[in-house]
Scaffold this motif. Structure first.
Motif, PDB file in Angstrom:
ATOM      1  N   VAL A   1     -24.908  40.658  -8.679  1.00 11.30           N
ATOM      2  CA  VAL A   1     -23.886  42.231  -8.439  1.00 11.30           C
ATOM      3  C   VAL A   1     -22.354  41.689  -8.991  1.00 11.30           C
ATOM      4  CG1 VAL A   1     -22.739  42.410  -5.789  1.00 11.30           C
ATOM      5  CG2 VAL A   1     -25.422  41.355  -6.255  1.00 11.30           C
ATOM      6  N   VAL A   2     -21.978  42.332  -9.092  1.00  8.77           N
ATOM      7  CA  VAL A   2     -20.109  42.896 -10.111  1.00  8.77           C
ATOM      8  C   VAL A   2     -19.683  42.886  -8.693  1.00  8.77           C
ATOM      9  CG1 VAL A   2     -18.796  44.197 -11.191  1.00  8.77           C
ATOM     10  CG2 VAL A   2     -21.837  43.299 -11.637  1.00  8.77           C
ATOM     11  N   ALA A   3     -18.529  42.123  -8.420  1.00  7.40           N
ATOM     12  CA  ALA A   3     -17.364  42.161  -7.532  1.00  7.40           C
ATOM     13  C   ALA A   3     -16.853  43.659  -7.843  1.00  7.40           C
ATOM     14  CB  ALA A   3     -16.716  41.411  -7.691  1.00  7.40           C
ATOM     15  N   PRO A   4     -16.290  44.565  -6.873  1.00 11.15           N
ATOM     16  CA  PRO A   4     -15.475  44.939  -6.683  1.00 11.15           C
ATOM     17  C   PRO A   4     -14.647  45.488  -7.124  1.00 11.15           C
ATOM     18  CG  PRO A   4     -15.472  45.417  -3.943  1.00 11.15           C
ATOM     19  CD  PRO A   4     -16.537  44.023  -5.246  1.00 11.15           C
ATOM     20  N   LEU A   5     -13.617  46.621  -7.799  1.00  8.41           N
ATOM     21  CA  LEU A   5     -12.443  46.654  -8.705  1.00  8.41           C
ATOM     22  C   LEU A   5     -11.737  46.902  -7.237  1.00  8.41           C
ATOM     23  CD1 LEU A   5     -13.010  48.565 -11.638  1.00  8.41           C
ATOM     24  CD2 LEU A   5     -12.896  46.298 -11.680  1.00  8.41           C
ATOM     25  N   GLU A   6     -10.894  45.905  -8.003  1.00 10.01           N
ATOM     26  CA  GLU A   6      -8.725  46.777  -7.031  1.00 10.01           C
ATOM     27  C   GLU A   6      -9.252  47.954  -7.550  1.00 10.01           C
ATOM     28  OE1 GLU A   6      -4.796  45.214  -6.451  1.00 10.01           O
ATOM     29  OE2 GLU A   6      -5.755  44.450  -8.311  1.00 10.01           O
ATOM     30  N   VAL A   7      -8.754  48.032  -6.322  1.00 10.65           N
ATOM     31  CA  VAL A   7      -8.159  49.911  -6.313  1.00 10.65           C
ATOM     32  C   VAL A   7      -7.028  50.123  -6.226  1.00 10.65           C
ATOM     33  CG1 VAL A   7      -7.940  52.088  -4.972  1.00 10.65           C
ATOM     34  CG2 VAL A   7      -9.874  50.766  -4.563  1.00 10.65           C
ATOM     35  N   MET A   8      -6.310  50.165  -7.234  1.00 14.34           N
ATOM     36  CA  MET A   8      -5.110  50.971  -7.536  1.00 14.34           C
ATOM     37  C   MET A   8      -4.519  51.936  -8.138  1.00 14.34           C
ATOM     38  SD  MET A   8      -4.507  47.590 -10.928  1.00 14.34           S
ATOM     39  CE  MET A   8      -3.439  48.206 -11.215  1.00 14.34           C
ATOM     40  N   PRO A   9      -3.363  51.988  -7.549  1.00 14.69           N
ATOM     41  CA  PRO A   9      -2.812  53.943  -7.405  1.00 14.69           C
ATOM     42  C   PRO A   9      -2.174  54.550  -8.385  1.00 14.69           C
ATOM     43  CG  PRO A   9      -1.419  52.155  -7.782  1.00 14.69           C
ATOM     44  CD  PRO A   9      -2.051  51.234  -7.211  1.00 14.69           C
TER      45      PRO A   9
END
Length: 75
Positions: free
Chosen positions: A1-9
């Protein structure tokens, strides 16, 4: 399972630069797959192009307005 990426503006070129900088750091640290980084790079390139076209369109509209007000442009 891959961790979700941080949402960046990604609303400004500076935001995009921050995203790319973060992506580079994660790849170098072995925290992000290179294929994901490639995709981020490709998409940010497309986004920057769209921003550039939008800015050019805005400036062209401003020039057109000025020239129209002077009577130098046919509608």
């Amino acid at each position: 399972v891959v961790a979700p990426l941080e949402v960046m503006p990604t609303k400004t070129p500076q935001d995009v630069a921050s995203l790319l900088s973060s992506t580079i750091a994660e790849v170098r640290a072995g925290k992000m797959d290179q294929r994901v980084a490639y995709t981020v790079g490709f998409l940010t390139n497309q986004l920057l192009r769209a921003m550039e076209v939008g800015e050019i369109h805005k400036k062209l509209s401003e020039v057109h307005t000025v020239l129209s007000n002077r009577g130098n442009v046919e509608e």
